[in-house]
Enzyme design. Structure first.
Site, PDB file in Angstrom:
ATOM      1  CE  LYS A 114      -4.325  -1.882   2.468  1.00  0.00           C
ATOM      2  NZ  LYS A 114      -4.732  -1.296   3.403  1.00  0.00           N
ATOM      3  CB  SER A 165      15.741  23.326   6.451  1.00  0.00           C
ATOM      4  OG  SER A 165      13.538  23.555   6.515  1.00  0.00           O
ATOM      5  CG  LEU A 181       4.769  22.596  -2.042  1.00  0.00           C
ATOM      6  CD1 LEU A 181       5.638  22.958  -1.199  1.00  0.00           C
ATOM      7  CD2 LEU A 181       3.398  22.245  -1.146  1.00  0.00           C
ATOM      8  CE1 TYR A 202      14.341  12.821 -10.679  1.00  0.00           C
ATOM      9  CE2 TYR A 202      13.926  11.637  -8.770  1.00  0.00           C
ATOM     10  CZ  TYR A 202      13.311  12.662  -9.872  1.00  0.00           C
ATOM     11  OH  TYR A 202      12.049  12.493 -10.164  1.00  0.00           O
ATOM     12  N   PRO A 239       1.991   4.855   1.153  1.00  0.00           N
ATOM     13  CG  PRO A 239       3.945   5.104   2.380  1.00  0.00           C
ATOM     14  CD  PRO A 239       3.513   4.428   0.883  1.00  0.00           C
ATOM     15  CG  HIS A 281      12.201   9.290 -14.670  1.00  0.00           C
ATOM     16  ND1 HIS A 281      13.117   9.429 -14.020  1.00  0.00           N
ATOM     17  CD2 HIS A 281      11.262  10.497 -14.167  1.00  0.00           C
ATOM     18  CE1 HIS A 281      13.010  10.812 -13.610  1.00  0.00           C
ATOM     19  NE2 HIS A 281      12.127  11.428 -13.582  1.00  0.00           N
ATOM     20  CG  LEU A 294       2.883  13.058   3.415  1.00  0.00           C
ATOM     21  CD1 LEU A 294       2.338  14.635   2.374  1.00  0.00           C
ATOM     22  CD2 LEU A 294       2.232  14.190   5.144  1.00  0.00           C
ATOM     23  CE  LYS A 315       9.777   8.753 -10.122  1.00  0.00           C
ATOM     24  NZ  LYS A 315      10.863   9.978  -9.839  1.00  0.00           N
ATOM     25  CG  ASP A 362       9.490   9.746  -6.098  1.00  0.00           C
ATOM     26  OD1 ASP A 362       8.584   9.300  -7.324  1.00  0.00           O
ATOM     27  OD2 ASP A 362       9.679  10.495  -6.965  1.00  0.00           O
ATOM     28  CB  THR A 396      14.955  11.367  -3.005  1.00  0.00           C
ATOM     29  OG1 THR A 396      15.338  10.672  -4.648  1.00  0.00           O
ATOM     30  CG2 THR A 396      14.211  10.575  -1.745  1.00  0.00           C
TER      31      THR A 396
HETATM   32  N1  NAP Z   1       8.777  12.237 -12.612  1.00  0.00           N
HETATM   33  C1  NAP Z   1       9.185  12.916 -12.538  1.00  0.00           C
HETATM   34  O1  NAP Z   1       9.333  13.738 -13.923  1.00  0.00           O
HETATM   35  C2  NAP Z   1       9.507  13.941 -11.863  1.00  0.00           C
HETATM   36  C3  NAP Z   1       9.791  15.516 -12.013  1.00  0.00           C
HETATM   37  C4  NAP Z   1       9.653  16.316 -11.048  1.00  0.00           C
HETATM   38  C5  NAP Z   1       9.912  15.908  -9.755  1.00  0.00           C
HETATM   39  N2  NAP Z   1       9.105  14.790  -9.444  1.00  0.00           N
HETATM   40  C6  NAP Z   1       9.780  14.006  -8.121  1.00  0.00           C
HETATM   41  O2  NAP Z   1       8.604  14.988  -6.876  1.00  0.00           O
HETATM   42  C7  NAP Z   1       9.535  15.584  -5.928  1.00  0.00           C
HETATM   43  C8  NAP Z   1       8.834  16.654  -5.123  1.00  0.00           C
HETATM   44  O3  NAP Z   1       9.530  17.867  -6.240  1.00  0.00           O
HETATM   45  P1  NAP Z   1       9.277  19.035  -6.088  1.00  0.00           P
HETATM   46  O4  NAP Z   1       9.682  20.262  -6.844  1.00  0.00           O
HETATM   47  O5  NAP Z   1       7.194  18.739  -6.800  1.00  0.00           O
HETATM   48  O6  NAP Z   1       8.366  19.183  -4.368  1.00  0.00           O
HETATM   49  P2  NAP Z   1       7.031  20.518  -3.353  1.00  0.00           P
HETATM   50  O7  NAP Z   1       7.099  20.082  -2.599  1.00  0.00           O
HETATM   51  O8  NAP Z   1       6.817  20.834  -4.688  1.00  0.00           O
HETATM   52  O9  NAP Z   1       8.651  21.516  -4.524  1.00  0.00           O
HETATM   53  C9  NAP Z   1       9.936  21.840  -3.865  1.00  0.00           C
HETATM   54  C10 NAP Z   1      10.147  23.351  -3.484  1.00  0.00           C
HETATM   55  O10 NAP Z   1       9.558  24.050  -2.794  1.00  0.00           O
HETATM   56  C11 NAP Z   1      10.173  24.464  -1.582  1.00  0.00           C
HETATM   57  N3  NAP Z   1       9.306  24.172  -0.430  1.00  0.00           N
HETATM   58  C12 NAP Z   1       9.192  23.135   0.275  1.00  0.00           C
HETATM   59  N4  NAP Z   1       8.712  23.141   1.329  1.00  0.00           N
HETATM   60  C13 NAP Z   1       7.954  24.608   1.772  1.00  0.00           C
HETATM   61  C14 NAP Z   1       7.016  25.094   2.529  1.00  0.00           C
HETATM   62  N5  NAP Z   1       6.516  24.503   3.685  1.00  0.00           N
HETATM   63  N6  NAP Z   1       7.625  25.723   2.364  1.00  0.00           N
HETATM   64  C15 NAP Z   1       7.807  26.795   1.096  1.00  0.00           C
HETATM   65  N7  NAP Z   1       8.289  26.356   0.511  1.00  0.00           N
HETATM   66  C16 NAP Z   1       8.658  25.304   0.530  1.00  0.00           C
HETATM   67  C17 NAP Z   1      11.028  24.085  -2.091  1.00  0.00           C
HETATM   68  O11 NAP Z   1      12.178  24.995  -0.777  1.00  0.00           O
HETATM   69  P3  NAP Z   1      13.775  24.394  -0.400  1.00  0.00           P
HETATM   70  O12 NAP Z   1      14.055  23.789  -1.588  1.00  0.00           O
HETATM   71  O13 NAP Z   1      14.129  25.955  -0.328  1.00  0.00           O
HETATM   72  O14 NAP Z   1      12.998  23.382   0.812  1.00  0.00           O
HETATM   73  C18 NAP Z   1      11.174  23.974  -3.044  1.00  0.00           C
HETATM   74  O15 NAP Z   1      12.393  24.782  -3.828  1.00  0.00           O
HETATM   75  C19 NAP Z   1      11.058  15.375  -6.848  1.00  0.00           C
HETATM   76  O16 NAP Z   1      11.926  15.751  -5.014  1.00  0.00           O
HETATM   77  C20 NAP Z   1      10.571  13.541  -7.132  1.00  0.00           C
HETATM   78  O17 NAP Z   1      10.779  12.771  -6.226  1.00  0.00           O
HETATM   79  C21 NAP Z   1       9.145  13.735  -9.990  1.00  0.00           C
END
Ligand code: NAP
Length: 312
Positions: free
Chosen positions: A20, A266, A220, A57, A22, A119, A24, A86, A52, A28
């Site tokens: 299953k 952080s 986000l 990466y 999670p 991927h 949330l 992936k 993930d 990475t």
């Molecule tokens: N399949 C794909 O092609 C693909 C593409 C992109 C991502 N992903 C996956 O999705 C994951 C999530 O990536 P995402 O970029 O989508 O993550 P996200 O959580 O939407 O965005 C990360 C960004 O948000 C900021 N952030 C995180 N927590 C915050 C908070 N509480 N308040 C304000 N800003 C915050 C981070 O800043 P700081 O760096 O300053 O903490 C970072 O700049 C990746 O790690 C990866 O595993 C997959």
């Protein structure tokens, strides 16, 4: 059980295998290697149990290091965590799938993976260079393999007992439909960009109908400002429910029935992003009514994810 526990502990059943997922998840995609170890440790400490990863990466070793430290110190057991990685675009040829899977497992230092995703649906020139380009700087694609060929090789991985489930990432509904029809084993998870500016409603409805988990990345909006974190509706809901904009966006995503990936770096943000609670129905619907539409990541058109480390 309080409502707060509900979203944090929510797990969605998968349509094959026994695992299953999670709701949330911790993503990475972190460019810096020492920061990868620290952020993964912070995520575990905050309560994240879904990780993930991706071959592309270039940090599976570091994620694995943090996971193994936590497993070694008995903070968590392997059964508690759900680990995905992936297959990269340069390994779509069927004969390259098992070696790529084994390579990821070895780098992560794990005995098995809970989920393995293709991927992107784009095959790149096979080889060791993850970013093959021609003299004009254009990606070199591989026309000698179809997505179905690669999928069939993933189906075979399930027989080895070291892969719990298989799925796809960065795919459109149009590409998913024929693959779904032809697949002997249907995808368990589809990972795509999704947030209130890109709800992917049609794809999500299809997934729900077929028992596929939609796993949203960029909940986000990749943290880009101005953007979702400063959207007036999100800000207003955040102040109404005394949560941060990030918590509101993550809660909305889980509450609508998608799993979600976030990448806090952080310890403080890891705690913040894990500490989500259901939104009141009217607040949830207010977010549903947001009209802005924006795709942040062009990976579904090119196979080149944004925000990705260059070749190390
Ligand atoms: N399949 C794909 O092609 C693909 C593409 C992109 C991502 N992903 C996956 O999705 C994951 C999530 O990536 P995402 O970029 O989508 O993550 P996200 O959580 O939407 O965005 C990360 C960004 O948000 C900021 N952030 C995180 N927590 C915050 C908070 N509480 N308040 C304000 N800003 C915050 C981070 O800043 P700081 O760096 O300053 O903490 C970072 O700049 C990746 O790690 C990866 O595993 C997959």
């Amino acid at each position: 059980m309080s409502e707060v526990i509900d979203l944090q502990e929510m797990r969605f059943p998968l349509n094959h295998g026994t695992g299953k997922i999670p709701a949330l998840g911790f993503g990475t995609l972190i460019a810096d290697l020492p920061a990868t170890v620290a952020a993964t440790e912070n995520a575990i400490e905050a309560g994240f149990r879904h990780f993930d990863c991706a071959e592309r990466y270039l940090n599976e070793r570091e994620v694995g290091e943090a996971l193994r430290m936590a497993l070694g110190s008995r903070k968590i057991s392997r059964e508690d965590i759900f680990v995905t990685t992936k297959l990269w675009n340069t390994n779509h040829r069927p004969e390259r799938v098992q070696p790529a899977f084994d390579g990821s497992l070895k780098k992560l230092g794990l005995e098995y993976l809970d989920l393995y995703l293709i991927h992107t649906p784009f095959a790149f020139q096979p080889g060791d260079n993850p970013d093959p380009r021609d003299s004009n700087g254009d990606v070199i694609y591989d026309n000698g393999v179809t997505l179905l060929d690669t999928w069939r090789a993933l189906e075979q991985l399930l027989e080895g007992g070291r892969c719990g489930a298989i799925g796809l990432s960065d795919i459109t509904l149009k590409e998913l439909l024929p693959l779904y029809e032809a697949a002997a084993i249907k995808p368990a998870v589809v990972q795509v960009e999704s947030h209130p500016y890109l709800p992917e409603t049609e794809l999500f409805e299809f997934c729900k109908e077929k028992g596929i988990v939609l796993l949203a990345f960029a909940p986000l909006g990749h943290g880009i400002r101005p953007g979702l974190l400063e959207d007036p509706v999100v800000l207003s809901v955040a102040s109404q429910v005394a949560k941060t904009p990030a918590q509101v966006l993550l809660a909305w995503a889980v509450q609508r029935g998608t799993a979600v990936l976030t990448t806090p770096k952080s310890a403080e943000r890891a705690r913040e992003n894990f500490n989500i609670a259901p939104l009141p129905q009217d607040a949830f619907e207010e977010i549903n009514r947001i009209q802005t539409r924006q795709r942040l990541n062009r990976v579904v058109q090119t196979g080149v994810p944004g925000f990705i480390p260059s070749v190390r």
